[in-house]
Design a protein around this motif. Structure first.
Motif, PDB file in Angstrom:
ATOM      1  N   PHE A  72       0.815  -1.213   0.000  1.00 56.48           N
ATOM      2  CA  PHE A  72       0.000   0.000   0.000  1.00 56.48           C
ATOM      3  C   PHE A  72       0.849   1.263   0.000  1.00 56.48           C
ATOM      4  O   PHE A  72       0.395   2.319  -0.413  1.00 56.48           O
ATOM      5  CB  PHE A  72      -0.944   0.006   1.207  1.00 56.48           C
ATOM      6  N   GLN A  73       2.080   1.152   0.462  1.00 51.11           N
ATOM      7  CA  GLN A  73       2.952   2.325   0.524  1.00 51.11           C
ATOM      8  C   GLN A  73       3.478   2.747  -0.832  1.00 51.11           C
ATOM      9  O   GLN A  73       3.725   3.929  -1.060  1.00 51.11           O
ATOM     10  CB  GLN A  73       4.133   2.060   1.451  1.00 51.11           C
ATOM     11  N   MET A  76       1.530   5.470  -2.515  1.00 48.04           N
ATOM     12  CA  MET A  76       1.633   6.720  -1.753  1.00 48.04           C
ATOM     13  C   MET A  76       2.975   7.403  -2.022  1.00 48.04           C
ATOM     14  O   MET A  76       3.037   8.613  -2.209  1.00 48.04           O
ATOM     15  CB  MET A  76       1.447   6.463  -0.258  1.00 48.04           C
ATOM     16  N   VAL A  77       4.053   6.627  -2.044  1.00 46.98           N
ATOM     17  CA  VAL A  77       5.380   7.183  -2.287  1.00 46.98           C
ATOM     18  C   VAL A  77       5.449   7.728  -3.720  1.00 46.98           C
ATOM     19  O   VAL A  77       5.987   8.814  -3.949  1.00 46.98           O
ATOM     20  CB  VAL A  77       6.470   6.121  -2.043  1.00 46.98           C
ATOM     21  N   GLU A  78       4.911   6.998  -4.688  1.00 47.16           N
ATOM     22  CA  GLU A  78       4.901   7.463  -6.072  1.00 47.16           C
ATOM     23  C   GLU A  78       4.142   8.786  -6.199  1.00 47.16           C
ATOM     24  O   GLU A  78       4.571   9.692  -6.908  1.00 47.16           O
ATOM     25  CB  GLU A  78       4.289   6.401  -6.984  1.00 47.16           C
ATOM     26  N   ALA A  79       3.010   8.913  -5.488  1.00 50.47           N
ATOM     27  CA  ALA A  79       2.240  10.148  -5.527  1.00 50.47           C
ATOM     28  C   ALA A  79       3.028  11.307  -4.927  1.00 50.47           C
ATOM     29  O   ALA A  79       3.023  12.419  -5.459  1.00 50.47           O
ATOM     30  CB  ALA A  79       0.910   9.977  -4.787  1.00 50.47           C
ATOM     31  N   LEU A  80       3.738  11.061  -3.834  1.00 51.40           N
ATOM     32  CA  LEU A  80       4.561  12.101  -3.214  1.00 51.40           C
ATOM     33  C   LEU A  80       5.697  12.535  -4.126  1.00 51.40           C
ATOM     34  O   LEU A  80       6.031  13.719  -4.201  1.00 51.40           O
ATOM     35  CB  LEU A  80       5.120  11.612  -1.879  1.00 51.40           C
ATOM     36  N   LEU A  81       6.299  11.592  -4.804  1.00 48.07           N
ATOM     37  CA  LEU A  81       7.419  11.905  -5.682  1.00 48.07           C
ATOM     38  C   LEU A  81       6.962  12.695  -6.928  1.00 48.07           C
ATOM     39  O   LEU A  81       7.732  13.482  -7.466  1.00 48.07           O
ATOM     40  CB  LEU A  81       8.148  10.640  -6.108  1.00 48.07           C
ATOM     41  N   ARG A  82       5.750  12.463  -7.358  1.00 47.54           N
ATOM     42  CA  ARG A  82       5.219  13.228  -8.502  1.00 47.54           C
ATOM     43  C   ARG A  82       4.974  14.642  -8.084  1.00 47.54           C
ATOM     44  O   ARG A  82       5.154  15.604  -8.663  1.00 47.54           O
ATOM     45  CB  ARG A  82       3.918  12.626  -9.021  1.00 47.54           C
TER      46      ARG A  82
END
Length: 82
Positions: A72-73, A76-82
């Motif tokens: 699940f992380q 979330m990490v991909e969204a933060l990096l975008r």
């Protein structure tokens, strides 16, 4: 890596030319690896290791990047990096 390769080769009593012939890796490339000016491919390292009768080990070491603990992380990490 290069210094360690050189130590193994010298301990085995093998010249760079002989190691090149036995491994199929160009002797100039072996020289550059030992000097630390070339980054060998995994295939080259495997061939050299086989020729020297050595085991190859590759490891990942913990770094400072984000750590994924479950599936699940990742989104979330991909969204933060975008």
């Amino acid at each position: 890596m290069g210094r360690h390769l050189r130590e193994l080769r010298v301990d085995a009593g093998v010249s760079q030319s002989a190691l090149a012939r036995a491994s199929g890796v160009d002797d100039g490339h072996i020289s550059r690896i030992e000097a630390g000016t070339a980054m060998p491919s995994l295939d080259a390292l495997l061939s050299i290791g086989l020729a020297l009768g050595s085991d190859l080990s590759v490891r990942f070491y913990p770094g400072s990047g984000p750590r994924l603990r479950d599936r699940f992380q990742a989104p979330m990490v991909e969204a933060l990096l975008r």
